[in-house]
Design an enzyme around this catalytic site. Sequence first.
Site, PDB file in Angstrom:
ATOM      1  N   ASN A 101       4.836  34.570 -31.127  1.00 18.75           N
ATOM      2  CA  ASN A 101       3.997  35.691 -31.686  1.00 18.75           C
ATOM      3  C   ASN A 101       4.555  36.993 -31.741  1.00 18.75           C
ATOM      4  O   ASN A 101       4.694  37.604 -30.414  1.00 18.75           O
ATOM      5  CB  ASN A 101       2.842  35.530 -31.039  1.00 18.75           C
ATOM      6  CG  ASN A 101       1.606  36.500 -31.244  1.00 18.75           C
ATOM      7  OD1 ASN A 101       1.632  37.183 -32.306  1.00 18.75           O
ATOM      8  ND2 ASN A 101       0.744  36.775 -30.692  1.00 18.75           N
ATOM      9  N   TRP A 102       5.070  37.604 -32.714  1.00 21.30           N
ATOM     10  CA  TRP A 102       5.748  38.777 -32.599  1.00 21.30           C
ATOM     11  C   TRP A 102       4.804  40.102 -32.578  1.00 21.30           C
ATOM     12  O   TRP A 102       5.138  41.141 -32.228  1.00 21.30           O
ATOM     13  CB  TRP A 102       6.499  39.037 -34.068  1.00 21.30           C
ATOM     14  CG  TRP A 102       7.706  38.177 -34.337  1.00 21.30           C
ATOM     15  CD1 TRP A 102       8.244  37.256 -33.274  1.00 21.30           C
ATOM     16  CD2 TRP A 102       8.613  38.166 -35.177  1.00 21.30           C
ATOM     17  NE1 TRP A 102       9.234  36.347 -33.882  1.00 21.30           N
ATOM     18  CE2 TRP A 102       9.654  37.113 -35.010  1.00 21.30           C
ATOM     19  CE3 TRP A 102       8.719  38.937 -36.565  1.00 21.30           C
ATOM     20  CZ2 TRP A 102      10.563  36.724 -35.893  1.00 21.30           C
ATOM     21  CZ3 TRP A 102       9.934  38.667 -37.266  1.00 21.30           C
ATOM     22  CH2 TRP A 102      10.737  37.585 -37.052  1.00 21.30           C
ATOM     23  N   LYS A 103       3.522  39.725 -32.762  1.00 21.66           N
ATOM     24  CA  LYS A 103       2.514  40.692 -32.596  1.00 21.66           C
ATOM     25  C   LYS A 103       2.735  41.979 -33.552  1.00 21.66           C
ATOM     26  O   LYS A 103       3.364  41.538 -34.852  1.00 21.66           O
ATOM     27  CB  LYS A 103       2.318  41.286 -31.173  1.00 21.66           C
ATOM     28  CG  LYS A 103       1.998  40.222 -30.113  1.00 21.66           C
ATOM     29  CD  LYS A 103       1.585  40.748 -28.785  1.00 21.66           C
ATOM     30  CE  LYS A 103       1.470  39.548 -28.105  1.00 21.66           C
ATOM     31  NZ  LYS A 103       0.925  39.858 -26.625  1.00 21.66           N
ATOM     32  N   GLU A 108      -6.101  39.277 -28.257  1.00 18.95           N
ATOM     33  CA  GLU A 108      -6.151  40.725 -28.492  1.00 18.95           C
ATOM     34  C   GLU A 108      -7.019  41.083 -29.812  1.00 18.95           C
ATOM     35  O   GLU A 108      -7.855  42.074 -29.989  1.00 18.95           O
ATOM     36  CB  GLU A 108      -4.471  41.072 -29.040  1.00 18.95           C
ATOM     37  CG  GLU A 108      -3.875  41.214 -27.882  1.00 18.95           C
ATOM     38  CD  GLU A 108      -2.416  40.942 -27.723  1.00 18.95           C
ATOM     39  OE1 GLU A 108      -1.910  40.817 -28.896  1.00 18.95           O
ATOM     40  OE2 GLU A 108      -1.947  40.803 -26.780  1.00 18.95           O
ATOM     41  N   GLY A 124       1.025  39.136 -21.526  1.00 22.80           N
ATOM     42  CA  GLY A 124       1.855  40.456 -21.592  1.00 22.80           C
ATOM     43  C   GLY A 124       1.729  41.162 -19.990  1.00 22.80           C
ATOM     44  O   GLY A 124       2.283  42.356 -20.034  1.00 22.80           O
ATOM     45  N   GLY A 159       4.666  35.412 -26.572  1.00 22.51           N
ATOM     46  CA  GLY A 159       4.866  36.960 -27.134  1.00 22.51           C
ATOM     47  C   GLY A 159       6.269  37.412 -27.046  1.00 22.51           C
ATOM     48  O   GLY A 159       7.069  37.339 -27.572  1.00 22.51           O
ATOM     49  N   GLY A 160       5.926  38.155 -25.599  1.00 20.22           N
ATOM     50  CA  GLY A 160       7.278  39.240 -25.445  1.00 20.22           C
ATOM     51  C   GLY A 160       8.476  38.406 -25.479  1.00 20.22           C
ATOM     52  O   GLY A 160       9.656  38.982 -26.264  1.00 20.22           O
ATOM     53  N   SER A 206       2.784  35.196 -20.470  1.00 20.16           N
ATOM     54  CA  SER A 206       4.182  35.661 -19.709  1.00 20.16           C
ATOM     55  C   SER A 206       5.063  34.110 -19.599  1.00 20.16           C
ATOM     56  O   SER A 206       5.523  33.949 -18.492  1.00 20.16           O
ATOM     57  CB  SER A 206       3.812  35.997 -18.247  1.00 20.16           C
ATOM     58  OG  SER A 206       3.146  37.281 -18.841  1.00 20.16           O
ATOM     59  N   HIS A 224      -6.626  34.911 -31.269  1.00 14.41           N
ATOM     60  CA  HIS A 224      -5.645  35.248 -30.182  1.00 14.41           C
ATOM     61  C   HIS A 224      -6.729  36.359 -29.383  1.00 14.41           C
ATOM     62  O   HIS A 224      -7.818  37.294 -29.876  1.00 14.41           O
ATOM     63  CB  HIS A 224      -4.509  36.270 -30.773  1.00 14.41           C
ATOM     64  CG  HIS A 224      -3.758  36.818 -29.667  1.00 14.41           C
ATOM     65  ND1 HIS A 224      -3.810  37.684 -28.670  1.00 14.41           N
ATOM     66  CD2 HIS A 224      -2.619  36.231 -29.224  1.00 14.41           C
ATOM     67  CE1 HIS A 224      -2.862  37.814 -27.992  1.00 14.41           C
ATOM     68  NE2 HIS A 224      -1.962  36.758 -28.173  1.00 14.41           N
ATOM     69  N   GLU A 244      -4.511  30.634 -23.515  1.00 18.74           N
ATOM     70  CA  GLU A 244      -4.021  31.619 -23.021  1.00 18.74           C
ATOM     71  C   GLU A 244      -4.713  32.394 -22.019  1.00 18.74           C
ATOM     72  O   GLU A 244      -5.867  33.057 -22.632  1.00 18.74           O
ATOM     73  CB  GLU A 244      -3.443  32.356 -24.158  1.00 18.74           C
ATOM     74  CG  GLU A 244      -2.586  31.864 -25.171  1.00 18.74           C
ATOM     75  CD  GLU A 244      -2.237  32.999 -25.982  1.00 18.74           C
ATOM     76  OE1 GLU A 244      -0.863  33.004 -26.019  1.00 18.74           O
ATOM     77  OE2 GLU A 244      -2.632  33.801 -26.631  1.00 18.74           O
TER      78      GLU A 244
HETATM   79  C1  PEP Z   1       0.924  36.189 -26.855  1.00 22.40           C
HETATM   80  O1  PEP Z   1       0.862  37.072 -27.122  1.00 22.40           O
HETATM   81  O2  PEP Z   1       0.200  35.068 -27.166  1.00 22.40           O
HETATM   82  C2  PEP Z   1       1.581  35.974 -25.295  1.00 22.40           C
HETATM   83  C3  PEP Z   1       1.475  34.930 -24.488  1.00 22.40           C
HETATM   84  O3  PEP Z   1       2.238  37.172 -25.052  1.00 22.40           O
HETATM   85  P1  PEP Z   1       3.224  37.217 -23.865  1.00 22.40           P
HETATM   86  O4  PEP Z   1       4.034  35.969 -23.950  1.00 22.40           O
HETATM   87  O5  PEP Z   1       3.921  38.340 -23.798  1.00 22.40           O
HETATM   88  O6  PEP Z   1       2.394  37.171 -22.485  1.00 22.40           O
END
Ligand code: PEP
Length: 251
Positions: A9-11, A98, A174, A235-236, A214, A96, A168
């Site tokens: 997920n590049w966001k 967010e 994050g 994500g990251g 994470s 998501h 999640e």
């Molecule tokens: C996400 O945005 O779905 C996510 C899991 O982010 P991260 O891996 O950065 O916690």
Amino acid sequence: MRQNIVAGNWKMNKTLQEGIELAKEVNSKVGAITPKCKVVLGTPFVHITEVVKTVDASKISVAAQNCADKVSGAYTGEVSASMVKSTGAQYVILGHSERRAYYGETNAILKEKTDLALTNELKPIFCIGEVLSERESNIHFDIVKQQIEESLFHLSAGDFSKIVLAYEPVWAIGTGKTASSDQAQEMHAFIRQLIVSKYGEEVANNISILYGGSCNAANAKELFANPDVDGGLIGGASLKADDFLAIITAF
Ligand code: PEP
């Protein structure tokens, strides 16, 4: 049997040019191995068409990160499920945390989005998860149950089978704070049991339930070793090809 999936997920990161470079690098690195999972890149809308052209579709699929809850019309700035489908994307990330927290997406709105995604033959990667205060109040199972029931349990067994779930825990997204392997397995097993009670064993056993929050090269192997964890939404760590590859090869 259900599929293992590692989805990035590049966001809201990467210009179009940077995104194409990242997709090229992921594509060449995934091309050099035989991944034991499906790989998905969840890119911003404007990247999708180019990323679809860049990657080998036999190994990598592309996801949008959202779609509208309306079919078409005067909804300035929105992107419909049929538009997403027309880019060549096969998946769409929905719900998501967010989107829920910053854009007011409720379980009812996400029900509409899910229906439109399925009507347009997109596979939803449907995110669920509790915030920290809900876990601390020990209502995390109730919250996740409600999210699934209110947005997804109106679906027929056939349609529900097209969904990929992503658990999640919001407190882990994050933050560098990952759910422990036991916490992830406990929730994933709970979710699968909930699906058994509604749709039966066969549907439940065929649904992929991803973990997100994470997840990285250091913890992916342990998380993915759990019987009910079928991969990750990343994500990251999806923003650097080597980090993402290390998670893909955790299977
Ligand atoms: C996400 O945005 O779905 C996510 C899991 O982010 P991260 O891996 O950065 O916690």
